[in-house]
Design a protein around this motif. Structure first.
Motif, PDB file in Angstrom:
ATOM      1  N   GLY B 203       0.774  -1.300   0.150  1.00 24.56           N
ATOM      2  CA  GLY B 203       0.012  -0.011   0.020  1.00 24.56           C
ATOM      3  C   GLY B 203       1.060   1.195   0.064  1.00 24.56           C
ATOM      4  N   ARG B 204       0.127   2.338   0.242  1.00 25.63           N
ATOM      5  CA  ARG B 204       0.828   3.838   0.277  1.00 25.63           C
ATOM      6  C   ARG B 204       1.943   3.903   1.361  1.00 25.63           C
ATOM      7  N   GLY B 205       1.772   2.958   2.364  1.00 28.28           N
ATOM      8  CA  GLY B 205       2.920   2.803   3.215  1.00 28.28           C
ATOM      9  C   GLY B 205       4.276   2.520   2.568  1.00 28.28           C
ATOM     10  N   CYS B 230      -1.631  -4.766  -4.934  1.00 27.19           N
ATOM     11  CA  CYS B 230      -1.523  -3.381  -4.231  1.00 27.19           C
ATOM     12  C   CYS B 230      -2.701  -2.854  -4.031  1.00 27.19           C
ATOM     13  N   SER B 231      -2.708  -1.715  -3.349  1.00 25.22           N
ATOM     14  CA  SER B 231      -3.816  -1.166  -2.845  1.00 25.22           C
ATOM     15  C   SER B 231      -4.432  -0.187  -4.320  1.00 25.22           C
ATOM     16  N   ARG B 232      -5.267   0.550  -4.359  1.00 31.12           N
ATOM     17  CA  ARG B 232      -5.886   1.208  -5.234  1.00 31.12           C
ATOM     18  C   ARG B 232      -4.838   2.690  -5.381  1.00 31.12           C
ATOM     19  N   HIS B 245      -4.156  -4.056  -8.689  1.00 31.99           N
ATOM     20  CA  HIS B 245      -4.790  -3.402  -8.018  1.00 31.99           C
ATOM     21  C   HIS B 245      -6.179  -4.347  -7.366  1.00 31.99           C
ATOM     22  N   VAL B 246      -6.237  -4.398  -5.952  1.00 31.63           N
ATOM     23  CA  VAL B 246      -7.275  -5.324  -5.506  1.00 31.63           C
ATOM     24  C   VAL B 246      -8.242  -4.625  -4.645  1.00 31.63           C
ATOM     25  N   GLY B 247      -9.775  -5.028  -4.653  1.00 30.45           N
ATOM     26  CA  GLY B 247     -10.580  -4.272  -3.806  1.00 30.45           C
ATOM     27  C   GLY B 247     -11.882  -3.992  -4.478  1.00 30.45           C
ATOM     28  N   GLN B 248     -12.790  -3.124  -3.959  1.00 29.61           N
ATOM     29  CA  GLN B 248     -14.210  -3.108  -4.578  1.00 29.61           C
ATOM     30  C   GLN B 248     -14.110  -2.586  -6.104  1.00 29.61           C
ATOM     31  N   THR B 249     -12.949  -1.934  -6.569  1.00 30.24           N
ATOM     32  CA  THR B 249     -13.134  -1.471  -8.007  1.00 30.24           C
ATOM     33  C   THR B 249     -12.016  -2.126  -8.544  1.00 30.24           C
ATOM     34  N   GLY B 250     -11.172  -3.087  -8.037  1.00 30.88           N
ATOM     35  CA  GLY B 250     -10.353  -3.849  -8.524  1.00 30.88           C
ATOM     36  C   GLY B 250     -10.402  -5.322  -8.747  1.00 30.88           C
ATOM     37  N   ILE B 263      -0.757  -1.291   4.293  1.00 32.17           N
ATOM     38  CA  ILE B 263      -2.073  -1.034   4.016  1.00 32.17           C
ATOM     39  C   ILE B 263      -3.132  -0.746   4.993  1.00 32.17           C
ATOM     40  N   SER B 264      -3.943   0.187   4.949  1.00 31.34           N
ATOM     41  CA  SER B 264      -4.720   0.588   6.065  1.00 31.34           C
ATOM     42  C   SER B 264      -6.024  -0.522   6.314  1.00 31.34           C
ATOM     43  N   GLY B 265      -6.336  -0.635   5.362  1.00 30.56           N
ATOM     44  CA  GLY B 265      -7.366  -1.672   5.336  1.00 30.56           C
ATOM     45  C   GLY B 265      -8.653  -1.109   5.146  1.00 30.56           C
ATOM     46  N   THR B 267     -12.611  -0.238   3.876  1.00 26.08           N
ATOM     47  CA  THR B 267     -13.702  -1.144   3.669  1.00 26.08           C
ATOM     48  C   THR B 267     -13.655  -1.601   1.865  1.00 26.08           C
ATOM     49  N   GLN B 268     -13.378  -0.709   1.226  1.00 23.97           N
ATOM     50  CA  GLN B 268     -13.157  -0.793  -0.370  1.00 23.97           C
ATOM     51  C   GLN B 268     -12.228  -1.884  -0.693  1.00 23.97           C
ATOM     52  N   HIS B 269     -10.960  -1.888   0.066  1.00 25.78           N
ATOM     53  CA  HIS B 269      -9.807  -2.634  -0.160  1.00 25.78           C
ATOM     54  C   HIS B 269     -10.135  -4.068   0.384  1.00 25.78           C
ATOM     55  N   ILE B 270     -10.786  -4.069   1.720  1.00 29.89           N
ATOM     56  CA  ILE B 270     -11.222  -5.464   2.274  1.00 29.89           C
ATOM     57  C   ILE B 270     -12.187  -6.183   1.476  1.00 29.89           C
ATOM     58  N   ILE B 282       1.067  -6.066   7.961  1.00 33.86           N
ATOM     59  CA  ILE B 282       2.288  -5.486   8.640  1.00 33.86           C
ATOM     60  C   ILE B 282       1.988  -3.879   8.642  1.00 33.86           C
ATOM     61  N   ASN B 283       1.633  -3.131   9.863  1.00 33.04           N
ATOM     62  CA  ASN B 283       1.698  -1.855   9.661  1.00 33.04           C
ATOM     63  C   ASN B 283       1.940  -1.321  11.116  1.00 33.04           C
ATOM     64  N   LYS B 284       2.453   0.145  10.874  1.00 36.32           N
ATOM     65  CA  LYS B 284       3.096   0.721  12.083  1.00 36.32           C
ATOM     66  C   LYS B 284       2.068   1.319  12.813  1.00 36.32           C
ATOM     67  N   ASP B 301       7.639  -1.191  11.564  1.00 32.70           N
ATOM     68  CA  ASP B 301       8.169  -0.443  10.548  1.00 32.70           C
ATOM     69  C   ASP B 301       8.339  -1.710   9.439  1.00 32.70           C
ATOM     70  N   LEU B 302       7.534  -1.394   8.404  1.00 31.56           N
ATOM     71  CA  LEU B 302       7.332  -2.544   7.228  1.00 31.56           C
ATOM     72  C   LEU B 302       8.912  -2.475   6.672  1.00 31.56           C
ATOM     73  N   PHE B 303       9.838  -1.600   6.555  1.00 34.05           N
ATOM     74  CA  PHE B 303      11.042  -1.383   6.080  1.00 34.05           C
ATOM     75  C   PHE B 303      11.996  -2.324   6.988  1.00 34.05           C
TER      76      PHE B 303
HETATM   77  C1  LIG Z   1     -15.431   4.242  -4.964  1.00 33.03           C
HETATM   78  C2  LIG Z   1     -14.183   4.089  -4.394  1.00 33.03           C
HETATM   79  C3  LIG Z   1     -13.672   2.727  -4.450  1.00 33.03           C
HETATM   80  C4  LIG Z   1     -12.406   2.586  -3.760  1.00 33.03           C
HETATM   81  N1  LIG Z   1     -11.712   1.187  -4.321  1.00 33.03           N
HETATM   82  C5  LIG Z   1     -10.658   0.647  -3.679  1.00 33.03           C
HETATM   83  C6  LIG Z   1     -10.366  -0.500  -4.128  1.00 33.03           C
HETATM   84  O1  LIG Z   1     -10.827  -1.332  -4.991  1.00 33.03           O
HETATM   85  N2  LIG Z   1      -9.032  -0.893  -3.533  1.00 33.03           N
HETATM   86  C7  LIG Z   1      -8.547  -0.219  -2.661  1.00 33.03           C
HETATM   87  O2  LIG Z   1      -7.392  -0.502  -1.978  1.00 33.03           O
HETATM   88  N3  LIG Z   1      -8.991   0.862  -2.402  1.00 33.03           N
HETATM   89  C8  LIG Z   1     -10.003   1.391  -2.895  1.00 33.03           C
HETATM   90  N4  LIG Z   1     -10.542   2.791  -2.640  1.00 33.03           N
HETATM   91  C9  LIG Z   1      -9.619   3.422  -1.668  1.00 33.03           C
HETATM   92  C10 LIG Z   1      -9.516   3.334   0.011  1.00 33.03           C
HETATM   93  O3  LIG Z   1     -10.762   3.818   0.417  1.00 33.03           O
HETATM   94  C11 LIG Z   1      -8.660   3.780   0.656  1.00 33.03           C
HETATM   95  O4  LIG Z   1      -8.239   5.072   0.152  1.00 33.03           O
HETATM   96  C12 LIG Z   1      -7.165   2.815  -0.119  1.00 33.03           C
HETATM   97  O5  LIG Z   1      -7.468   1.588  -0.032  1.00 33.03           O
HETATM   98  C13 LIG Z   1      -6.115   3.230   0.929  1.00 33.03           C
HETATM   99  O6  LIG Z   1      -4.803   2.624   0.414  1.00 33.03           O
HETATM  100  P1  LIG Z   1      -3.755   2.133   1.335  1.00 33.03           P
HETATM  101  O7  LIG Z   1      -3.917   1.399   2.293  1.00 33.03           O
HETATM  102  O8  LIG Z   1      -2.439   1.857   0.113  1.00 33.03           O
HETATM  103  O9  LIG Z   1      -3.194   3.784   1.960  1.00 33.03           O
HETATM  104  P2  LIG Z   1      -3.340   4.412   3.347  1.00 33.03           P
HETATM  105  O10 LIG Z   1      -4.787   4.309   3.612  1.00 33.03           O
HETATM  106  O11 LIG Z   1      -2.739   5.791   3.179  1.00 33.03           O
HETATM  107  O12 LIG Z   1      -2.543   3.551   4.325  1.00 33.03           O
HETATM  108  C14 LIG Z   1      -1.048   3.341   4.249  1.00 33.03           C
HETATM  109  C15 LIG Z   1      -0.822   2.670   5.664  1.00 33.03           C
HETATM  110  O13 LIG Z   1       0.448   2.203   5.607  1.00 33.03           O
HETATM  111  C16 LIG Z   1       0.896   2.532   6.937  1.00 33.03           C
HETATM  112  N5  LIG Z   1       2.423   2.867   7.120  1.00 33.03           N
HETATM  113  C17 LIG Z   1       2.853   3.878   6.585  1.00 33.03           C
HETATM  114  N6  LIG Z   1       4.288   3.654   6.444  1.00 33.03           N
HETATM  115  C18 LIG Z   1       4.689   2.549   7.085  1.00 33.03           C
HETATM  116  C19 LIG Z   1       5.573   1.841   7.633  1.00 33.03           C
HETATM  117  N7  LIG Z   1       6.868   2.434   7.625  1.00 33.03           N
HETATM  118  N8  LIG Z   1       5.438   0.541   8.253  1.00 33.03           N
HETATM  119  C20 LIG Z   1       4.536   0.010   8.506  1.00 33.03           C
HETATM  120  N9  LIG Z   1       3.303   0.736   7.864  1.00 33.03           N
HETATM  121  C21 LIG Z   1       3.268   1.762   7.338  1.00 33.03           C
HETATM  122  C22 LIG Z   1       0.170   3.530   7.511  1.00 33.03           C
HETATM  123  O14 LIG Z   1      -0.077   3.274   9.091  1.00 33.03           O
HETATM  124  C23 LIG Z   1      -1.308   3.234   6.686  1.00 33.03           C
HETATM  125  O15 LIG Z   1      -2.174   2.426   7.727  1.00 33.03           O
HETATM  126  C24 LIG Z   1     -11.818   3.224  -3.016  1.00 33.03           C
HETATM  127  C25 LIG Z   1     -12.257   4.296  -2.611  1.00 33.03           C
HETATM  128  C26 LIG Z   1     -13.623   4.688  -3.191  1.00 33.03           C
HETATM  129  C27 LIG Z   1     -13.940   6.201  -2.659  1.00 33.03           C
END
Ligand SMILES: Cc1cc2nc3c(=O)[nH]c(=O)nc-3n(C[C@H](O)[C@H](O)[C@H](O)COP(=O)(O)OP(=O)(O)OC[C@H]3O[C@@H](n4cnc5c(N)ncnc54)[C@H](O)[C@@H]3O)c2cc1C
Lengths: 249, 319
Positions: B203-205, B230-232, B245-250, B263-265, B267-270, B282-284, B301-303
């Motif tokens: 994920g974005r992490g 990966c996340s979206r 990309h996995v999730g509701q739209t993937g 990955i924060s988790g 609902t759309q991802h789950i 794995i999440n900090k 820390d994932l790294f």
């Molecule tokens: C209509 C709609 C559809 C969507 N469809 C999807 C979909 O299909 N799939 C999807 O994934 N999302 C989807 N989303 C987006 C979703 O709502 C979230 O925004 C997205 O999943 C967040 O991605 P993420 O977990 O990578 O990023 P973030 O929410 O930014 O999470 C990043 C995580 O990384 C952790 N982190 C950061 N640095 C570190 C580190 N060094 N070590 C450990 N952990 C760390 C943080 O604590 C955080 O929990 C959709 C949204 C909408 C509105």
């Protein structure tokens, strides 16, 4: 270019579904209603297409009274007209839905129908294909890139092995994925303008379905997992745990 | 009379693995209902199909039509002898095709099923609704009925001891458009996310595409049945290709092990991973919602954790 967009009102992803007391359907109680996210992007694509080549965007939605708010939202994004095919309950049989839409759309002068590839609640994933077969039009679904010219289209559909590129003539039904483009938020002006627009309401009867729900249950929440804080030795414990609980390590 | 038909999907001359799973569904159904089953497939894959199904019908449609869902749907419906149940894998291609075949036959269809049961002669199909929050048993009435099955919901069917013989049908194609061509993926071929038994997802992490090497190394250590997802936002940013990309739209996936890294988790991802048998997160952030669905979570820390995990897995495998 006359564009039709078929829209479903769905439960918001964050809503927590509850079953009706007889367990036969998901209750409307406590649900926040939204436009199906894929359909919302379909409206965006339609509006942009209209702005490029003139014409109009007409929304079509099937369902009970509450569906009006989805149509209103679509109008405030910039759609020109909206037709509400009014039913007592939300139909779940995709064949019936496609037949209702096809029958209604036939009486309209339409060049292209744009809709979402799937609804996030029921996961039907078949209305675009069915609609196209009923109208004898071309169809591409799960589209992530779309170019429409006066009489033709090119659409990119990702599949497991790569990208399929479809080229064909209008009229056509295009089922799109949200990833094609994020929809706009309605502007204040758009909201005010939409308030004055009339939504055409037509009552429709539903035939008896060939797809029905025999039983429903809420998914069991995943058993509370174990969460540990990283420190020396945690990774080795993790591996042991994975070896015990999964067959793949 | 054949009562269950599998519409086969092939890559080159081989049936894809999700089709072998659909064959397994067909053979279980045929045992339960006491009827025959067969495979319909493009002639290119007939020699693969005869190793799995004792009845194989193949069709010949010409190179220019092989990617056209309209041509394949018409062809399949034309050579389909009386059939009660038509099954296929719920791949992108499969779901597209089944919608068309269902309407050509004016028949009901349940997409993306994850199981079935037989209830006094009726087949009930198990499906996820509301992004996996609700489970339904769905009944389809009439004949034929159609169902597509989510990849990895069943194991692939075993090979036959003696191959069967295929029957070939040649079809006259009247359709000339739309034309459909396939541009195969150019990037390094990873196993598709829906087919892998282990999915390592970032994920974005991860902070940027340059940091994916640590996930690639973990995937590598986990062996050939592991792949990346990966996340979206990660695919929206172009850090990783969209098909991951996995999730509701993937994509919706059901691996044996899903490893969510940074990955924060949401609902759309789950919604896309709820079929996973085991989730390691794995999440900090100890409050990240991913820990509410994870079977095992490491806060940190994932790294630091991911490279250590990789070498521990390498060590475990060499012992
Ligand atoms: C209509 C709609 C559809 C969507 N469809 C999807 C979909 O299909 N799939 C999807 O994934 N999302 C989807 N989303 C987006 C979703 O709502 C979230 O925004 C997205 O999943 C967040 O991605 P993420 O977990 O990578 O990023 P973030 O929410 O930014 O999470 C990043 C995580 O990384 C952790 N982190 C950061 N640095 C570190 C580190 N060094 N070590 C450990 N952990 C760390 C943080 O604590 C955080 O929990 C959709 C949204 C909408 C509105």
């Amino acid at each position: 270019m006359n564009i039709a967009v078929c829209v479903k009102q769905t439960a918001d992803t964050e809503s927590i579904p509850k079953l009706s007391s007889d367990q036969s359907h998901v209750s409307d109680e406590g649900i926040v209603w939204i436009i199906n996210p894929h359909d919302e992007s379909a409206i965006e694509i339609a509006i942009r297409l209209r702005d490029q080549c003139n014409g109009s965007v007409t929304l079509f939605s099937i369902g009970p009274e509450r569906v009006e708010s989805a149509l209103r939202q679509g109008l405030s994004m910039g759609a020109d007209e909206a037709v509400h095919l009014l039913t007592d309950a939300m139909p779940i049989d995709q064949k019936i839905i496609a037949e209702l839409l096809a029958r209604r759309l036939k009486s309209q002068n339409i060049d292209v129908i744009i809709t979402g590839e799937v609804a996030i609640d029921g996961g039907g994933a078949q209305v675009p294909q069915r609609l196209a077969k009923l109208l004898h039009w071309s169809c591409v679904t799960a589209v992530e890139e779309l170019h429409i010219e006066a009489t033709s289209f090119t659409a990119r559909q990702p599949v497991e092995q790569g990208d399929k590129i479809h080229e064909g003539q209008l009229p056509a039904v295009i089922g799109i994925n949200r990833r094609i483009m994020e929809p706009r938020y309605p502007s204040f002006k758009g909201i005010m303008k939409a308030k004055r627009k009339e939504i055409v309401k037509e009552s429709v009867e539903l035939e008896s379905p060939s797809y029905s729900i025999e039983s429903l249950r809420l998914s069991a929440p995943r058993s509370e997992g174990k969460v540990v804080t990283y420190q020396q030795g945690v990774v080795d414990k993790t591996i042991k745990f994975l070896q015990e609980k999964t067959s793949v390590i | 009379m054949f009562e269950i038909t599998v519409v086969g999907e092939s890559q080159g001359s081989e049936l894809v693995s999700s089709t072998l799973e659909a064959c397994h569904v067909a053979s279980k159904l045929s045992n339960a209902l006491g009827v025959n089953w067969r495979i319909i497939v493009d002639e290119d894959a007939a020699n693969s199909a005869i190793n799995y199904g004792s009845e194989v019908i193949s069709y010949s449609i010409g190179e220019e039509h092989k990617q056209s869902p309209d041509v394949i749907a018409s062809t399949v419906t034309e050579i389909l002898e009386p059939t009660k149940v038509i099954v296929m894998a719920a791949t992108s291609t499969g779901k597209d095709l089944m919608g068309r075949i269902a309407q050509l036959l004016s028949a009901p269809l349940a997409q993306d099923c994850i199981g079935f049961e037989i209830d006094s002669g009726d087949v009930l199909f198990k499906r996820e609704l509301y992004g996996g929050k609700v489970l339904a048993n769905v009944k389809l009435s009439g004949s034929p009925i159609l169902a597509s099955f989510r990849p990895r919901s069943f194991t692939p069917i075993d090979r036959l001891d003696t191959p069967a013989v295929a029957q070939l049908h040649s079809i006259d194609i009247l359709l000339s458009e739309p034309t459909v061509i396939l541009k195969p993926r150019s990037q390094k071929e990873n196993l598709d996310v829906t087919e892998a038994s282990i999915v390592v997802s970032g994920g974005r992490g991860l902070q940027g595409p340059e940091n994916w090497t640590i996930l690639e190394e973990l995937t590598d250590a986990l062996g050939p049945t592991a792949t990346l997802a990966c996340s979206r936002p990660v695919s929206d940013e172009g850090w990783r290709p969209h098909n991951e990309h996995v999730g509701q739209t993937g994509r919706s996936i059901s691996p044996d092990l899903y490893i969510a890294v940074g990955i924060s988790g949401a609902t759309q991802h789950i919604a896309g991973i709820s079929g996973s048998k085991f989730i390691l997160a794995i999440n900090k952030d100890p409050d990240a919602p991913i820990f509410r669905v994870a079977d095992y979570g490491i806060v940190g820390d994932l790294f630091q954790i991911v490279p250590e995990l990789t070498s521990a897995i390498r060590n475990a495998h060499t012992i």
